[in-house]
Enzyme design. Structure first.
Site, PDB file in Angstrom:
ATOM      1  N   SER A  58       0.851  -1.195   0.000  1.00  0.00           N
ATOM      2  CA  SER A  58       0.000   0.000   0.000  1.00  0.00           C
ATOM      3  C   SER A  58       0.880   1.236   0.000  1.00  0.00           C
ATOM      4  O   SER A  58       1.982   1.222   0.574  1.00  0.00           O
ATOM      5  CB  SER A  58      -0.900   0.013   1.244  1.00  0.00           C
ATOM      6  OG  SER A  58      -1.579   1.255   1.351  1.00  0.00           O
ATOM      7  N   TYR A 108      -1.796  -0.149  10.288  1.00  0.00           N
ATOM      8  CA  TYR A 108      -1.907  -0.767   8.956  1.00  0.00           C
ATOM      9  C   TYR A 108      -0.738  -0.325   8.082  1.00  0.00           C
ATOM     10  O   TYR A 108      -0.122  -1.140   7.380  1.00  0.00           O
ATOM     11  CB  TYR A 108      -3.243  -0.366   8.330  1.00  0.00           C
ATOM     12  CG  TYR A 108      -3.455  -0.817   6.908  1.00  0.00           C
ATOM     13  CD1 TYR A 108      -3.891  -2.108   6.631  1.00  0.00           C
ATOM     14  CD2 TYR A 108      -3.233   0.052   5.840  1.00  0.00           C
ATOM     15  CE1 TYR A 108      -4.105  -2.526   5.315  1.00  0.00           C
ATOM     16  CE2 TYR A 108      -3.435  -0.355   4.534  1.00  0.00           C
ATOM     17  CZ  TYR A 108      -3.872  -1.648   4.274  1.00  0.00           C
ATOM     18  OH  TYR A 108      -4.076  -2.052   2.978  1.00  0.00           O
TER      19      TYR A 108
END
Length: 242
Positions: free
Chosen positions: A137, A151
């Site tokens: 990501s 995250y």
């Protein structure tokens, strides 16, 4: 030889889009999924309609026995030539100080431990010419402040895993790369409590819009394919400029 690719988290979003794209280029697909049997069956039906072989295997990637069972099932399609480490979760978006331990553990276990377990199985079974693609990501370098720092930290670990594994497996002819999506229109935003996040975030994305799962799938397919034969240890951003 027909390529055989394992895709985790393949019943929806980026995983399903990747499965469809790879099937259209002739890959047999072993689709790992956690609980949505109907969605997985729908994707498999679509894949088989292209003429390839496809199976759906329920597998919680946090469980090494279930991961092994997924790869055992995949070998029935032929020698495994590809892995897309895609199964992932997030948690409720919010300040770091309000992060719950249970959410932290879930994010680490699914997004990092699961990736490692799957990569281990792949590395044991793959031979020269195979490839692994980890879904990372852009949060890995942006940090996710005010949203999901935990995250982002796990996705930074995914990048480190990609680089280290690429170097370790290169002598065996196995390539390892990552794709780092930005804000993509998938169901993961609903799970984080903000289903409209892609549209609300459009103004801060340099290209002015969220991405689509197919756009990420295209990058994954390239990294798995022969045109990327000299590419390993790369982290390819598909983030609209983020």
């Amino acid at each position: 030889m027909t390529p055989v690719t394992v895709i985790t988290g393949g019943s929806r979003g980026i995983g399903a889009a990747t499965a469809r794209r790879l099937a259209h280029t002739g890959h047999h697909i072993a689709l790992g999924y956690r609980r949505d049997h109907a969605a997985a069956d729908t994707v498999v039906t679509e894949l088989r309609a292209t003429g390839v072989r496809a199976i759906a295997v329920p597998a919680d990637t946090r469980d090494p026995d279930q991961v092994a069972a997924l790869f055992d099932a995949a070998t029935e399609l032929g020698p495994i030539s590809g892995l897309v480490n895609n199964a992932g979760i997030t948690s409720q978006i919010g300040p770091f100080t309000e992060l719950r331990l249970a959410d932290l553990r879930d994010v680490v276990d699914v997004n990092l431990v699961g990736y490692i377990l799957c990569a281990q199985q792949a590395a044991h079974r793959m031979t020269d010419g195979a490839a692994i693609v980890n879904i990372s990501s852009v949060a890995a370098t942006l940090g996710g402040p005010g949203e999901y720092i935990h995250y982002a930290a796990v996705k930074a670990a995914t990048d480190a895993l990609t680089i280290g594994l690429a170097k370790e497996l290169a002598p065996h002819g196995i390539r390892v790369n990552a794709v780092a999506p930005g804000i993509i229109r998938t169901e993961i935003h609903a799970l984080s409590g903000q289903p409209d996040r892609p549209e609300r975030a459009a103004s801060r994305i340099p290209l002015g819009r969220p991405g689509e799962p197919d756009e990420v799938a295209a990058a994954v397919a390239w990294l798995l394919g022969p045109d990327a034969s000299y590419t390993t240890g790369a982290i390819l951003r598909v983030g609209g400029g983020l």
